[in-house]
Design a protein around this motif. Sequence first.
Motif, short mmCIF file in Angstrom:
data_model
loop_
_atom_site.label_atom_id
_atom_site.label_comp_id
_atom_site.label_asym_id
_atom_site.label_seq_id
_atom_site.Cartn_x
_atom_site.Cartn_y
_atom_site.Cartn_z
N LEU A 47 0.82 -1.21 0.00
CA LEU A 47 0.00 0.00 0.00
C LEU A 47 0.86 1.26 0.00
O LEU A 47 0.43 2.30 -0.51
CB LEU A 47 -0.96 -0.01 1.19
N LEU A 48 2.06 1.17 0.54
CA LEU A 48 2.99 2.29 0.38
C LEU A 48 3.31 2.49 -1.10
O LEU A 48 3.34 3.62 -1.60
CB LEU A 48 4.29 2.02 1.15
N GLY A 49 3.54 1.38 -1.80
CA GLY A 49 3.78 1.47 -3.23
C GLY A 49 2.59 2.01 -3.98
O GLY A 49 2.74 2.82 -4.90
N VAL A 50 1.37 1.59 -3.58
CA VAL A 50 0.15 2.08 -4.22
C VAL A 50 0.01 3.59 -4.02
O VAL A 50 -0.36 4.33 -4.94
CB VAL A 50 -1.09 1.34 -3.68
N ALA A 236 15.53 4.33 -9.23
CA ALA A 236 16.14 4.93 -8.04
C ALA A 236 15.18 5.78 -7.22
O ALA A 236 15.20 5.74 -6.00
CB ALA A 236 17.34 5.79 -8.46
N SER A 237 14.32 6.55 -7.88
CA SER A 237 13.47 7.49 -7.14
C SER A 237 12.52 6.84 -6.15
O SER A 237 12.16 7.47 -5.14
CB SER A 237 12.68 8.36 -8.13
N PRO A 238 12.05 5.57 -6.34
CA PRO A 238 11.13 4.98 -5.36
C PRO A 238 11.72 4.73 -3.98
O PRO A 238 11.02 4.20 -3.11
CB PRO A 238 10.73 3.65 -6.03
N TYR A 239 12.98 5.11 -3.75
CA TYR A 239 13.54 4.92 -2.41
C TYR A 239 12.68 5.60 -1.35
O TYR A 239 12.54 5.09 -0.22
CB TYR A 239 14.98 5.45 -2.34
N ALA A 240 12.05 6.75 -1.69
CA ALA A 240 11.24 7.47 -0.71
C ALA A 240 10.01 6.65 -0.32
O ALA A 240 9.59 6.68 0.85
CB ALA A 240 10.81 8.83 -1.28
N THR A 241 9.46 5.90 -1.26
CA THR A 241 8.29 5.09 -0.97
C THR A 241 8.62 3.98 0.02
O THR A 241 7.80 3.63 0.87
CB THR A 241 7.75 4.47 -2.28
N LEU A 242 9.82 3.43 -0.08
CA LEU A 242 10.22 2.32 0.79
C LEU A 242 10.84 2.80 2.10
O LEU A 242 11.13 1.97 2.98
CB LEU A 242 11.22 1.41 0.05
N MET A 243 11.05 4.10 2.25
CA MET A 243 11.79 4.60 3.41
C MET A 243 11.13 4.29 4.76
O MET A 243 11.84 4.07 5.74
CB MET A 243 12.04 6.09 3.26
N PRO A 244 9.79 4.28 4.88
CA PRO A 244 9.21 3.90 6.17
C PRO A 244 9.65 2.50 6.62
O PRO A 244 9.82 2.26 7.82
CB PRO A 244 7.70 3.95 5.91
N ILE A 245 9.84 1.58 5.67
CA ILE A 245 10.27 0.23 6.01
C ILE A 245 11.71 0.26 6.54
O ILE A 245 12.02 -0.36 7.56
CB ILE A 245 10.17 -0.69 4.78
#
Length: 416
Positions: A47-50, A236-245
């Motif tokens: 859902l973070l990715g969504v 590379a840019s999706p790092y922000a989406t995964l940062m909470p993990i």
Amino acid sequence: MIHSLRAFHHRNFRLYFYGQSVSLIGTWTQQIAMLWLVYRLTHSAFLLGVTGFASQIAILLFAPFGGIWSDRLDRRRMLLVTQSLFLVQGLILALLTYTHLVQVWHVIAMALLLGLVMAFDTPIRQAFLPQMVPSKADLPSAIAFNAFMQNAGRLIGPTIAGFLIAWAGEGFCFLLNGISKFAVIAAVLQMVVARHQPRATKTSVVKDFAEGIAYCWNVVPIRMLLPLLALVSFMASPYATLMPIFAKEVFHGGAKTMGFLIGAAGFGALVGMIWLAARKSVRGLSRMIVYTSALAGISLMIFSYSRLLWLALPAMALAGFGIVVTAMSVSMILQTIVDDDKRGRVMSFFTISFLGMTPLGSLAAGALASAIGAPHTLAIGGACCVAGAWVLRHKLPLFRIHLRPIYVRLGIIAEG
């Protein structure tokens, strides 16, 4: 350094810079709060990715229409409309959160609205820069400081968001973002700019769109740069989406840790923009793009497998430097060589390559992270960036053959 500040000789750019800087801090504060709210409610990487996908997929779909309209309509008035819509979107999220009615689907819906408005706002702002800074000699400085704003916001916004979420909750971040839009609206209202002469609109939107694609394909430097930028943005840019993990599960922290990590990337990007703004010419940027895209990939691979915060922070700073200097170097070359009557459309394709690929990357990263974990996902993305840099490096001789006559015609390099 004085050379790098030439854009500030123009009053319109000064107004834009100060107003947009405040607005972007608000935007990044909201972006982090949205991700944290979704993760707090669901603890779902998917859902973070969504959410990341929803916030920017409209850029991929609608940015070309934003570019077409920015070539056809008054850009200043269009900016006032898009910024007003940003304001409304932030206030709606704040209201839902403060009334305890907010649900994940509300956040995703508002993210979709945010992306839709951004699809029109971004190419309009890019195309509006030459109206604020009519001197071609000062335009590279304006482009660099425009990117500087983006990344100052990315540095300051997440750090503020981390503290505000812990102190006052996500709703306050949404409210702050809505209020921040008054700054850029006021700045645009105070500008005195030469009226933009829209293109004749006898041709259809479809024909304009096709003409823009053909132009980007036929100009070889554009044809080579945009795919590399799209690759870097996707991987590379999706790092922000995964940062909470990473913040919670890898470094065993919370919202503050996430703010520091994303803020470190913003700091690296900010340093990169200062360095880029100090350059006196666009010459040499093609080689720099090879180096910085490779740097972004290598830094993300180091970050992915780091378990020490003191190592992760500089790795993220280098990744932020690499990603943004790559993107803004591409922007500088495009803004320099593109014909003015096609500027809006070309910059819309730049927007798709830089921002439009990010939602697809976020969705893919969220799905892949659910299967193999966030560290492996980000490391794969970094390796792909290095591969893309390697390909461009081997195509540089052909790139320069086609770029040189354009630079000669523009007087950037001497003939001979």
